[in-house]
Design a protein around this motif. Structure first.
Motif, short mmCIF file in Angstrom:
data_model
loop_
_atom_site.label_atom_id
_atom_site.label_comp_id
_atom_site.label_asym_id
_atom_site.label_seq_id
_atom_site.Cartn_x
_atom_site.Cartn_y
_atom_site.Cartn_z
N SER A 270 2.15 4.73 4.05
CA SER A 270 2.48 3.99 5.31
C SER A 270 2.90 4.98 6.44
O SER A 270 3.96 5.86 5.94
CB SER A 270 3.32 2.85 5.09
OG SER A 270 2.57 1.89 4.44
N ASP A 278 1.26 1.10 9.94
CA ASP A 278 -0.10 1.12 9.32
C ASP A 278 -0.02 2.00 8.21
O ASP A 278 0.63 2.83 7.71
CB ASP A 278 -1.06 1.59 10.48
CG ASP A 278 -1.10 0.43 11.48
OD1 ASP A 278 -1.54 -0.75 11.05
OD2 ASP A 278 -0.98 0.70 12.80
N THR A 292 -5.72 1.11 8.74
CA THR A 292 -5.36 -0.11 9.52
C THR A 292 -4.87 0.03 10.92
O THR A 292 -4.43 1.00 11.15
CB THR A 292 -4.32 -1.02 8.81
OG1 THR A 292 -3.05 -0.17 8.68
CG2 THR A 292 -4.64 -1.28 7.10
N GLU A 298 2.16 -2.80 7.79
CA GLU A 298 1.04 -2.64 6.67
C GLU A 298 1.70 -1.46 5.88
O GLU A 298 1.96 -0.46 6.26
CB GLU A 298 -0.32 -2.16 7.17
CG GLU A 298 -1.32 -3.45 7.61
CD GLU A 298 -0.83 -4.25 8.60
OE1 GLU A 298 -0.94 -5.32 8.56
OE2 GLU A 298 -0.34 -3.66 9.47
N SER A 314 0.98 -6.70 3.86
CA SER A 314 0.97 -7.15 5.21
C SER A 314 1.55 -8.44 5.83
O SER A 314 1.53 -9.55 4.99
CB SER A 314 -0.52 -7.01 5.85
OG SER A 314 -0.45 -7.28 7.23
N ARG A 316 0.90 -9.90 8.67
CA ARG A 316 -0.29 -10.16 9.77
C ARG A 316 0.03 -11.58 9.91
O ARG A 316 -0.35 -12.21 10.82
CB ARG A 316 -1.45 -9.45 9.63
CG ARG A 316 -2.22 -9.96 8.65
CD ARG A 316 -3.64 -9.10 8.42
NE ARG A 316 -3.36 -7.69 8.48
CZ ARG A 316 -4.45 -6.79 8.78
NH1 ARG A 316 -5.43 -7.12 9.21
NH2 ARG A 316 -4.17 -5.53 8.49
#
Length: 441
Positions: A270, A278, A292, A298, A314, A316
């Motif tokens: 990451s 990401d 990503t 993430e 994640s 999201r």
């Protein structure tokens, strides 16, 4: 610390009783995924010292084999004072009736010798008492005296594998973060040890905070995150002769949560760039590739054993959940749908399960699920359990458990995939973030 593994049948001409009987498929078998109510009764007489000076080695090796096997929770060693037949040679006549009389289901006999150069040779045979037959051929392992625990672990691996049908995991190592000092000023350094806590060695000093060590597939290198420069960066460390290097990751970015791909060369990690986190991959000689691209965090990527997919964490969807995407990137699919927050996913080396950390209703858990998110099972529960790591055979998980309160300390624990046999792994001081190596060659 070299080891030599050869079939014991090659030495049959030197023994009083030939051992050329192949393994038979009998009733002696443990299915460890179902849970075992009663451990299998195992007769493990002290290994015989075949040469002068081998007595202490034989006693120590026998004890390590016994500790390995009984430590799984699958075996119960029968006390030697219950034996009707005493074993004083490596090739005794096996009176199966006497072993059945004390309810032994398996019998292990072994011997240790020291040669003129001081090297050790350990040999063993395994018998299925119920079927009254050898369970596989005899084997021997040779190595230096410094490698005596590895010789014992290799015997344990062979016995475990023949009885359970699963690969062993005893001849392996664990890299972890050793922690010392008060909770508000903890000093951390990387350490490595045998799977059972023996032979601890320190790989870094405590001048810089270190996190998230991860083994390469060959067990020779470790990725980790260091705050040596004041913010997190990823380093690679060789654990043979210890040396290290910083990876060529995006400049001026915080990089963390690294892990090797199955090829042992590509690294996934990451990176936080311009406030957005990401997942990236880095191949040898190449530039970092962004996998990503979402306005969310993430992190914690882990490859499938075949290298085709990556599982990661994640937020999201609003809370941390688990997702799977192709290794080259692309649209991920969510696999966690239970109550709570999910994180630190790790793909099993068998490819059948994903281990994870779960937080729900004020408790932390280590759990496993199928790779499509089905059949979720929680294996532990405590104030703080996190950071699972798989044994090489994919049947045992090691993780960090921290106790509550101002004086709370992290420690390493292991549990099998059925949720049984929760055990603390001994370490010299507080410890966290374990990563299990593959089996040693």
């Amino acid at each position: 610390m070299s080891l030599l593994r050869i079939p014991f049948l090659a030495l049959c001409a030197l023994l009083a009783t030939p051992l050329g009987v192949a393994a038979q498929d009998g009733p002696l078998r443990i299915e460890i995924t179902e849970g075992v109510i009663e451990p299998l009764p195992l007769a493990l007489p002290d290994f015989v010292a075949e040469t002068p000076g081998a007595e202490d080695w034989a006693a120590q090796i026998t004890q390590v084999v016994a500790d390995d096997l009984t430590g799984t929770g699958l075996f119960r060693r029968i006390p030697s004072d219950a034996f009707i037949t005493q074993v004083s040679t490596f090739t005794p006549d096996i009176d199966y009736a006497n072993w059945k009389a004390i309810n032994a289901q398996a019998l292990v006999t072994g011997a240790v010798a020291v040669d003129g150069g001081g090297n050790l040779t350990v040999k063993f045979r395994l018998f299925d008492v119920f079927s009254e037959a050898p369970l596989g051929e005899g084997l021997q392992f040779s190595g230096s005296q410094d490698a005596w625990r590895r010789l014992a672990h290799k015997v344990s691996d062979a016995v475990y594998s023949r009885i359970t049908g699963e690969g062993g995991y005893f001849d392996s190592r664990v890299v972890f973060v050793n922690e010392a000092g008060p909770k508000n000023a903890r000093q951390k350094r990387l350490a490595i040890m045998d799977y059972d806590g023996a032979n601890v060695q320190y790989l870094t000093d405590s001048t810089a905070l270190v996190l998230a060590p991860r083994f390469s597939p060959d067990g020779e290198r470790v990725l980790f995150t260091s705050y040596e420069t004041g913010f997190p960066e990823i380093y690679q460390l060789d654990v043979g002769p210890v040396s290290r290097q910083k990876l060529s990751v995006p400049a001026e970015s915080m990089t963390f949560a690294p892990r090797y791909a199955p090829d042992g060369e590509t690294v996934v990690f990451s990176a936080s760039i311009n406030g957005n986190t990401d997942i990236y991959s880095l191949s040898p000689g190449g530039a970092p590739e962004q996998l990503t691209n979402a306005p969310s965090i993430e992190t914690a990527p882990s490859y499938s054993p075949d290298g085709s997919e990556i599982v990661f964490e994640s937020d999201r969807s609003g809370t941390p959940q688990l997702y799977v995407m192709p290794a080259s990137g692309g649209e991920p699919r969510r696999i966690s749908y239970g109550q709570g927050r999910y994180g630190t996913p790790v793909w099993s080396p068998r490819g059948d399960l994903i281990a994870f950390t779960k937080q729900n209703a004020g408790r932390f858990h280590i759990g496993v699920m199928r790779t499509d998110g089905s059949e979720e099972r929680l294996l532990t529960a405590s104030f703080l359990d996190e950071g699972p790591s798989w044994a090489p055979n994919g049947r045992v998980i090691m993780f960090t458990r921290e106790s509550a309160g101002a004086d709370g300390q992290p420690a390493l624990y292991s549990v099998d995939v059925s949720g049984r046999n929760l055990r603390q792994v001994p370490t010299p001081e507080a410890a966290s973030d374990p990563a299990w190596s593959p089996l040693l060659p």
